[in-house]
Design a protein around this motif. Structure first.
Motif, PDB file in Angstrom:
ATOM      1  N   ASP A 148       0.852  -1.193   0.000  1.00  0.00           N
ATOM      2  CA  ASP A 148       0.000   0.000   0.000  1.00  0.00           C
ATOM      3  C   ASP A 148       0.888   1.243   0.000  1.00  0.00           C
ATOM      4  O   ASP A 148       1.463   1.602   1.040  1.00  0.00           O
ATOM      5  CB  ASP A 148      -0.892  -0.009   1.241  1.00  0.00           C
ATOM      6  CG  ASP A 148      -1.889   1.149   1.245  1.00  0.00           C
ATOM      7  OD1 ASP A 148      -1.760   2.054   0.404  1.00  0.00           O
ATOM      8  OD2 ASP A 148      -2.789   1.137   2.102  1.00  0.00           O
ATOM      9  N   PRO A 149       1.026   1.918  -1.136  1.00  0.00           N
ATOM     10  CA  PRO A 149       1.871   3.123  -1.175  1.00  0.00           C
ATOM     11  C   PRO A 149       1.394   4.211  -0.241  1.00  0.00           C
ATOM     12  O   PRO A 149       2.187   5.050   0.203  1.00  0.00           O
ATOM     13  CB  PRO A 149       1.771   3.574  -2.641  1.00  0.00           C
ATOM     14  CG  PRO A 149       1.270   2.399  -3.398  1.00  0.00           C
ATOM     15  CD  PRO A 149       0.420   1.625  -2.441  1.00  0.00           C
ATOM     16  N   GLY A 150       0.097   4.200   0.074  1.00  0.00           N
ATOM     17  CA  GLY A 150      -0.433   5.224   0.962  1.00  0.00           C
ATOM     18  C   GLY A 150       0.142   5.167   2.371  1.00  0.00           C
ATOM     19  O   GLY A 150       0.076   6.158   3.108  1.00  0.00           O
ATOM     20  N   ARG A 151       0.682   4.026   2.735  1.00  0.00           N
ATOM     21  CA  ARG A 151       1.266   3.897   4.078  1.00  0.00           C
ATOM     22  C   ARG A 151       2.761   4.191   4.092  1.00  0.00           C
ATOM     23  O   ARG A 151       3.385   4.198   5.165  1.00  0.00           O
ATOM     24  CB  ARG A 151       1.035   2.491   4.615  1.00  0.00           C
ATOM     25  CG  ARG A 151      -0.425   2.080   4.697  1.00  0.00           C
ATOM     26  CD  ARG A 151      -0.554   0.677   5.216  1.00  0.00           C
ATOM     27  NE  ARG A 151      -1.860   0.100   4.909  1.00  0.00           N
ATOM     28  CZ  ARG A 151      -2.161  -1.181   5.044  1.00  0.00           C
ATOM     29  NH1 ARG A 151      -1.244  -2.020   5.484  1.00  0.00           N
ATOM     30  NH2 ARG A 151      -3.362  -1.638   4.749  1.00  0.00           N
ATOM     31  N   ALA A 152       3.346   4.406   2.917  1.00  0.00           N
ATOM     32  CA  ALA A 152       4.796   4.562   2.850  1.00  0.00           C
ATOM     33  C   ALA A 152       5.271   5.821   3.570  1.00  0.00           C
ATOM     34  O   ALA A 152       6.272   5.798   4.292  1.00  0.00           O
ATOM     35  CB  ALA A 152       5.252   4.573   1.398  1.00  0.00           C
ATOM     36  N   ALA A 153       4.564   6.914   3.374  1.00  0.00           N
ATOM     37  CA  ALA A 153       4.983   8.163   4.007  1.00  0.00           C
ATOM     38  C   ALA A 153       4.908   8.064   5.524  1.00  0.00           C
ATOM     39  O   ALA A 153       5.803   8.528   6.242  1.00  0.00           O
ATOM     40  CB  ALA A 153       4.136   9.318   3.504  1.00  0.00           C
ATOM     41  N   ALA A 154       3.829   7.460   6.021  1.00  0.00           N
ATOM     42  CA  ALA A 154       3.694   7.308   7.468  1.00  0.00           C
ATOM     43  C   ALA A 154       4.791   6.412   8.027  1.00  0.00           C
ATOM     44  O   ALA A 154       5.352   6.687   9.090  1.00  0.00           O
ATOM     45  CB  ALA A 154       2.321   6.728   7.800  1.00  0.00           C
ATOM     46  N   TYR A 155       5.123   5.348   7.303  1.00  0.00           N
ATOM     47  CA  TYR A 155       6.207   4.480   7.756  1.00  0.00           C
ATOM     48  C   TYR A 155       7.517   5.253   7.796  1.00  0.00           C
ATOM     49  O   TYR A 155       8.267   5.193   8.785  1.00  0.00           O
ATOM     50  CB  TYR A 155       6.367   3.279   6.821  1.00  0.00           C
ATOM     51  CG  TYR A 155       7.633   2.508   7.093  1.00  0.00           C
ATOM     52  CD1 TYR A 155       7.683   1.562   8.115  1.00  0.00           C
ATOM     53  CD2 TYR A 155       8.792   2.757   6.377  1.00  0.00           C
ATOM     54  CE1 TYR A 155       8.850   0.883   8.405  1.00  0.00           C
ATOM     55  CE2 TYR A 155       9.967   2.083   6.663  1.00  0.00           C
ATOM     56  CZ  TYR A 155       9.999   1.146   7.666  1.00  0.00           C
ATOM     57  OH  TYR A 155      11.166   0.485   7.950  1.00  0.00           O
ATOM     58  N   HIS A 156       7.788   6.005   6.743  1.00  0.00           N
ATOM     59  CA  HIS A 156       9.073   6.693   6.654  1.00  0.00           C
ATOM     60  C   HIS A 156       9.233   7.725   7.752  1.00  0.00           C
ATOM     61  O   HIS A 156      10.322   7.890   8.316  1.00  0.00           O
ATOM     62  CB  HIS A 156       9.201   7.352   5.278  1.00  0.00           C
ATOM     63  CG  HIS A 156      10.586   7.793   4.948  1.00  0.00           C
ATOM     64  ND1 HIS A 156      11.047   9.063   5.210  1.00  0.00           N
ATOM     65  CD2 HIS A 156      11.638   7.126   4.402  1.00  0.00           C
ATOM     66  CE1 HIS A 156      12.298   9.169   4.827  1.00  0.00           C
ATOM     67  NE2 HIS A 156      12.690   8.019   4.336  1.00  0.00           N
ATOM     68  N   SER A 157       8.155   8.423   8.100  1.00  0.00           N
ATOM     69  CA  SER A 157       8.247   9.465   9.122  1.00  0.00           C
ATOM     70  C   SER A 157       8.270   8.893  10.531  1.00  0.00           C
ATOM     71  O   SER A 157       8.777   9.525  11.453  1.00  0.00           O
ATOM     72  CB  SER A 157       7.071  10.431   8.986  1.00  0.00           C
ATOM     73  OG  SER A 157       5.849   9.759   9.230  1.00  0.00           O
ATOM     74  N   GLY A 158       7.742   7.673  10.716  1.00  0.00           N
ATOM     75  CA  GLY A 158       7.626   7.131  12.059  1.00  0.00           C
ATOM     76  C   GLY A 158       8.624   6.070  12.430  1.00  0.00           C
ATOM     77  O   GLY A 158       8.624   5.574  13.552  1.00  0.00           O
TER      78      GLY A 158
END
Length: 522
Positions: A467-477
């Motif tokens: 899910d690309p939509g979760r990539a940003a949240a993963y990267h920041s957290g």
């Protein structure tokens, strides 16, 4: 039957990058098309907005020592890994005598006795069922342990012949190649000529020789030259494991070593490849800091000698100045006997004890033996970028199975290495086709895994849906690479993971199924 509908299908092996439907029948992909009408009884999975990728093949793991106790393999599934390549760095649970104890113990605190051969080990895993596929290598450290134990002396011709027979037996039973770990006991006692003679059965087999180099620091260039020479003289393909340059004085030397890889490939005869993990820090057993010969008589003798006197002074001096990492560089891994040390920087832990760091380090080594790991500085970012951009490169985590709780004080590569390669690509910061090639296509090709690492019709349905939509949240957290108190958690990126056509992750949750297989080389 299952249809994965409307996802972005990316398969560098076939040049596919398009929104497609994908049909799974049994354990195979049977069709890819812009629109597939659902056959009667088919389950339709909506993959709109998701990315459908070949299941990842982790080129360098040590899961063979932990799968026996963690066959559900959540640490692999949550990263989209469907196949683990095991038996690296000279370590494999076979061929070992039943009397063997402690071999590879820093991978697992619950080691079973070794297995006599690959068939016995595979039968054990198959009796348990595993959630991921396993592609085993024969560890040359285990081979030497079987024949000569920890004897540092050059082996006799008879012993070399016995080791060669064990290698041949492993290949006959379907091992994908062999590996050496030339910084670990007993692998470090093997000279280049011994290695060349022992790996001779690989010639003409299509299998490869993987090596943890003899020196990744000041002797890096010489060690790469040795590895290439050994492989060329034996006539076998070469895999250089977790390629990097350790120590600031050596940063930048990957430019020279990768040129050596290019030169060897241009000469032909053998194919040389490298794998990498996407971190500048590394992790290894703390016992690897000991001076050569320290463990020749085993741990009981070392502990007896190191209590006081000249031997203790010799060890302290070595750890303080001659070991491959300095005490002030070390972050302690998970310690069973000293849990208060787990995850702490060695200088901080020593200060709390009012001890010199080198004294605290020696006490930890003597208390834990082979089992204690450490997180240490490894490569420069420029070297990592150079290696990962090289045409001969592919990903290998160097990790093994552990729960999120167990991983809290261990290197993050155990839970997130493949994710660290994939997330920048999903965010558009690195090429997605290159990431998938490193994670799936290139390792499957190296292993000659026909029908894996690809999504073409007829391939095994090893599939990762991210899910690309979760990539940003993963990267920041995400946690830091080596922070003493950083939390580790399973990445929340995979919506579905199929292994041999069966969902092992479904709607982001593990199903508990164990559809993996012990794969055998053709």
């Amino acid at each position: 039957m299952k249809i994965i509908r409307g996802g972005r299908v990316v398969d560098p092996g076939t040049g596919t990058d398009a929104v497609l439907d994908l049909l799974i029948e049994g354990e195979r992909v049977t069709a890819l098309a812009a629109r597939i009408a659902p056959p009667a009884g088919a389950t339709v999975i909506d993959a709109s907005g998701l990315v459908v990728l070949p299941g990842f093949v982790d080129m360098h793991t040590h899961s063979d020592f932990t799968l026996q106790h963690d066959p559900g393999a959540l640490a692999r599934l949550h990263q989209g890994v469907t196949t683990d390549v095991t038996g690296n760095c000279g370590f494999s649970p076979f061929p070992l005598p039943r009397t063997s104890r402690g071999f590879g113990s820093f991978f697992s605190s619950r080691l079973d006795p070794g297995f006599p051969d690959l068939d016995a080990y595979a039968a054990h895993l198959e009796s348990l069922g595993t959630a991921v596929n396993v592609a085993p290598l024969v560890g040359l450290g285990a081979v030497r342990e079987h024949v000569a134990g920890s004897d540092p002396r050059p082996p006799s011709d008879e012993a070399v012949a016995a080791m060669r027979r064990l290698v041949a037996d492993g290949l006959d039973q379907g091992a994908f190649g062999v590996s050496s770990g030339l910084v670990y006991t007993p692998g470090r006692f093997a000279a280049a000529d011994e290695l060349r003679r022992v790996i001779a059965p690989l010639r003409g087999s299509g299998r490869f020789y993987a090596t943890h180099l003899r020196d990744e620091r000041d002797g890096l260039v010489a060690s790469v030259a040795e590895a290439i020479s050994t492989a060329e003289r034996a006539g076998v393909d070469l895999q250089i494991s977790h390629h990097k340059a350790l120590g600031k004085a050596n940063w930048g030397r990957t430019e020279q070593t990768l040129a050596m890889v290019d030169e060897a490939n241009a000469r032909g005869g053998i194919e040389v490849a490298v794998d990498y993990y996407p971190y500048t820090s590394g992790s290894t057993g703390v016992s690897s800091l000991l001076p050569p010969g320290s463990l020749d008589g085993g741990w009981p003798l070392l502990r007896a000698r190191a209590g006081e006197g000249a031997e203790r002074l010799r060890l302290l001096r070595h750890l303080d100045g001659a070991a491959q990492f300095r005490p002030d560089e070390i972050i302690i891994g998970r310690s069973r006997t000293r849990p208060e040390a787990s995850g702490r920087a060695l200088p901080d832990y020593a200060a709390a004890l009012s001890r010199a760091p080198v004294e605290a380090l020696l006490e930890l080594i003597l208390a834990e033996g082979e089992s204690l790991t450490m997180i240490v500085p490894a490569a420069s970012r420029d070297d990592l970028d150079r290696v990962s951009a090289h045409p001969a490169a592919m990903h290998g985590s160097d990790g093994w199975l552990m729960t999120a709780g167990q991983a809290r004080h261990e290197h993050p590569r155990n839970l997130a290495s493949t994710t660290e390669v994939l997330v920048p690509a999903l965010l558009g910061r690195t090429p997605l086709d290159r990431a998938v090639r490193h994670l799936a296509t290139a390792p499957a090709r190296r292993l000659r895994l026909d029908g894996r690492g690809t999504l073409r019709p007829g391939a095994f349905a090893d599939i990762t849906v991210a899910d690309p939509g979760r990539a940003a949240a993963y990267h920041s957290g995400r946690g830091t690479e080596a922070g003493a108190a950083s939390e580790r958690a399973y990445p929340d990126l995979m919506s579905w993971v199929f292994v041999n056509g069966e969902p092992a992750i479904e709607n982001s949750r593990p199903t508990g199924r164990r559809p993996g297989k012990v794969l055998r080389a053709a």
